[in-house]
Design a protein around this motif. Structure first.
Motif, PDB file in Angstrom:
ATOM      1  N   ALA A 109       0.849  -1.189   0.000  1.00  0.00           N
ATOM      2  CA  ALA A 109       0.000   0.000   0.000  1.00  0.00           C
ATOM      3  C   ALA A 109       0.884   1.239   0.000  1.00  0.00           C
ATOM      4  O   ALA A 109       2.045   1.192   0.440  1.00  0.00           O
ATOM      5  CB  ALA A 109      -0.919   0.008   1.224  1.00  0.00           C
ATOM      6  N   TRP A 110       0.336   2.342  -0.471  1.00  0.00           N
ATOM      7  CA  TRP A 110       1.060   3.615  -0.467  1.00  0.00           C
ATOM      8  C   TRP A 110       1.020   4.203   0.938  1.00  0.00           C
ATOM      9  O   TRP A 110      -0.048   4.566   1.435  1.00  0.00           O
ATOM     10  CB  TRP A 110       0.441   4.583  -1.467  1.00  0.00           C
ATOM     11  CG  TRP A 110       0.807   4.266  -2.878  1.00  0.00           C
ATOM     12  CD1 TRP A 110       0.141   3.456  -3.745  1.00  0.00           C
ATOM     13  CD2 TRP A 110       1.960   4.754  -3.581  1.00  0.00           C
ATOM     14  NE1 TRP A 110       0.802   3.398  -4.950  1.00  0.00           N
ATOM     15  CE2 TRP A 110       1.918   4.192  -4.886  1.00  0.00           C
ATOM     16  CE3 TRP A 110       3.019   5.607  -3.240  1.00  0.00           C
ATOM     17  CZ2 TRP A 110       2.890   4.458  -5.839  1.00  0.00           C
ATOM     18  CZ3 TRP A 110       3.981   5.873  -4.209  1.00  0.00           C
ATOM     19  CH2 TRP A 110       3.928   5.295  -5.478  1.00  0.00           C
ATOM     20  N   LEU A 111       2.186   4.292   1.584  1.00  0.00           N
ATOM     21  CA  LEU A 111       2.275   4.766   2.961  1.00  0.00           C
ATOM     22  C   LEU A 111       2.989   6.110   3.028  1.00  0.00           C
ATOM     23  O   LEU A 111       3.990   6.318   2.333  1.00  0.00           O
ATOM     24  CB  LEU A 111       3.038   3.763   3.832  1.00  0.00           C
ATOM     25  CG  LEU A 111       2.452   2.366   3.953  1.00  0.00           C
ATOM     26  CD1 LEU A 111       3.387   1.477   4.774  1.00  0.00           C
ATOM     27  CD2 LEU A 111       1.065   2.402   4.579  1.00  0.00           C
ATOM     28  N   PRO A 112       2.500   7.027   3.865  1.00  0.00           N
ATOM     29  CA  PRO A 112       3.237   8.279   4.083  1.00  0.00           C
ATOM     30  C   PRO A 112       4.540   8.008   4.812  1.00  0.00           C
ATOM     31  O   PRO A 112       4.575   7.246   5.780  1.00  0.00           O
ATOM     32  CB  PRO A 112       2.268   9.114   4.932  1.00  0.00           C
ATOM     33  CG  PRO A 112       1.337   8.127   5.549  1.00  0.00           C
ATOM     34  CD  PRO A 112       1.247   6.958   4.621  1.00  0.00           C
ATOM     35  N   ARG A 128       2.001  11.266  -2.978  1.00  0.00           N
ATOM     36  CA  ARG A 128       1.844  11.521  -1.560  1.00  0.00           C
ATOM     37  C   ARG A 128       0.756  10.602  -1.000  1.00  0.00           C
ATOM     38  O   ARG A 128      -0.019  10.003  -1.746  1.00  0.00           O
ATOM     39  CB  ARG A 128       1.494  12.995  -1.295  1.00  0.00           C
ATOM     40  CG  ARG A 128       2.575  13.967  -1.765  1.00  0.00           C
ATOM     41  CD  ARG A 128       2.197  15.412  -1.490  1.00  0.00           C
ATOM     42  NE  ARG A 128       2.210  15.726  -0.055  1.00  0.00           N
ATOM     43  CZ  ARG A 128       3.299  16.056   0.631  1.00  0.00           C
ATOM     44  NH1 ARG A 128       4.480  16.106   0.013  1.00  0.00           N
ATOM     45  NH2 ARG A 128       3.236  16.341   1.916  1.00  0.00           N
ATOM     46  N   SER A 129       0.717  10.487   0.323  1.00  0.00           N
ATOM     47  CA  SER A 129      -0.286   9.630   0.955  1.00  0.00           C
ATOM     48  C   SER A 129      -0.646  10.209   2.308  1.00  0.00           C
ATOM     49  O   SER A 129       0.141  10.932   2.914  1.00  0.00           O
ATOM     50  CB  SER A 129       0.258   8.202   1.119  1.00  0.00           C
ATOM     51  OG  SER A 129      -0.673   7.393   1.809  1.00  0.00           O
ATOM     52  N   SER A 191       5.587   6.117  -0.352  1.00  0.00           N
ATOM     53  CA  SER A 191       6.192   5.006  -1.081  1.00  0.00           C
ATOM     54  C   SER A 191       5.301   3.784  -0.941  1.00  0.00           C
ATOM     55  O   SER A 191       4.670   3.579   0.095  1.00  0.00           O
ATOM     56  CB  SER A 191       7.585   4.690  -0.525  1.00  0.00           C
ATOM     57  OG  SER A 191       8.099   3.501  -1.108  1.00  0.00           O
ATOM     58  N   GLU A 192       5.263   2.985  -2.000  1.00  0.00           N
ATOM     59  CA  GLU A 192       4.520   1.727  -1.956  1.00  0.00           C
ATOM     60  C   GLU A 192       5.413   0.586  -1.477  1.00  0.00           C
ATOM     61  O   GLU A 192       4.959  -0.553  -1.351  1.00  0.00           O
ATOM     62  CB  GLU A 192       3.975   1.412  -3.355  1.00  0.00           C
ATOM     63  CG  GLU A 192       2.842   0.406  -3.379  1.00  0.00           C
ATOM     64  CD  GLU A 192       2.293   0.160  -4.770  1.00  0.00           C
ATOM     65  OE1 GLU A 192       1.190  -0.383  -4.884  1.00  0.00           O
ATOM     66  OE2 GLU A 192       2.975   0.520  -5.749  1.00  0.00           O
TER      67      GLU A 192
END
Length: 314
Positions: A109-112, A128-129, A191-192
């Motif tokens: 998953a896309w994490l901040p 961004r996330s 980033s994923e």
């Protein structure tokens, strides 16, 4: 870091699998965090461990919830149920399919990376996330398909996390809904891949355990990924990482992954009957679901959980 711990626990409990599993589950939090940190060695980003606490990510009471919607599924096909009730459809045979290791797959998953920063003008940046504020719940006009943000119906603004927003954007690209209207956002560069190596290690070890019939290792891995997701928020049992934004994103990613499977079934001509939680897909149709999904116990497969009949023949 997985097999050696399992081997040692088995020796300590004289091969008693039940006692070994219980002992491994008790060690799951520190062992999960140690494994996660090991998979981060050499990573491109140094993530923030204890970011500033934001009000909408804080529980209102000790056992309560914060303000984030996760898209939790408790949906059923209204038109189909109406047909069964008024007799235009006599009965349907339903297969309940089960997703394997849903939270393990959701680690992709896309994490901040850092602390969330307020963007008062809203909008969405795919690099961004974080968390997004919408003025109201998006409208969903497809009674044969589950609503991607779940069943909650409270009026007013809604806070959605990154995984749910990306699902809504995907639904817009599929011409199913309008794009999400984001009035404010709290995000960081993203980033994923932050938990990707962690996910791959667990997936590979689980696959080996399943193929070898190693129930102890399989249950230990399940404890690692499930307790990792559940304790990285405001849990008092895990002090190594405090990222409630990540917790919500992982959970919502699991719900989103199930939604994608439901949509795939629908696109291939199967009828979705119900959707439950992170892992239950209830379907019916005139041809076998195995022509759409591969059957099995690996993370890329689905397994048959149970069967039932709806209608007069039930």
């Amino acid at each position: 870091m997985i097999s050696s711990v399992v081997d040692q626990a088995l020796q300590e409990h004289d091969g008693d699998t039940k006692a070994t599993i219980a002992a491994l589950e008790n060690k799951a939090i520190p062992n999960a965090m140690a494994l996660f940190e090991a998979t981060r060695v050499g990573g491109n980003y140094e993530h923030t461990v204890y970011p500033e606490r934001l009000e909408f990510l804080s529980k209102k009471t000790k056992k309560g919830a914060d303000d984030i919607w996760e898209g939790r599924h408790k949906w059923e096909n209204g038109p189909l149920m109406t047909q069964l009730k008024d007799g235009t459809l006599t009965s349907v045979a339903v297969d309940v399919l089960d997703t394997n290791a849903a939270y393990c797959s959701a680690l992709k998953a896309w994490l901040p990376i850092g602390s969330l920063v307020h963007q008062p003008n809203g909008g969405f940046d795919p690099k961004r996330s974080g968390v997004y504020l919408l003025p109201e719940r998006p409208t969903w006009h497809h009674p044969h398909l589950p609503d991607p943000i779940g069943n909650r119906r409270e009026p007013g603004p809604v806070f959605l996390d990154d995984a749910t927003i990306r699902l809504l954007i995907r639904c817009h690209k599929l011409d199913l809904c309008d794009p999400p209207y984001i009035t404010q956002a709290w995000t960081s560069g993203a980033s994923e891949n932050i938990a990707e190596k962690f996910r791959r290690v667990l997936t590979t070890a689980r696959e080996k355990a399943v193929l070898e019939g190693d129930k102890v290792t399989e249950e230990y891995i399940k404890a690692i990924y499930s307790i990792f997701v559940s304790t990285i928020g405001e849990s008092t049992t895990n002090r190594d990482l405090r990222r409630p934004d990540w917790m919500h994103i992982f959970r919502s990613q699991a719900f989103a992954n199930l939604w994608y499977k439901a949509y795939r079934a629908h696109e291939h001509g199967l009828t979705i009957v119900r959707l439950r939680g992170t892992d239950e897909l209830h379907i019916t149709g005139d041809f076998p679901w195995r022509t759409v999904f591969e059957e099995g116990r690996l993370t890329t497969q689905l397994k048959l959980k149970t069967q039932y009949t709806l209608g007069k023949a039930a």
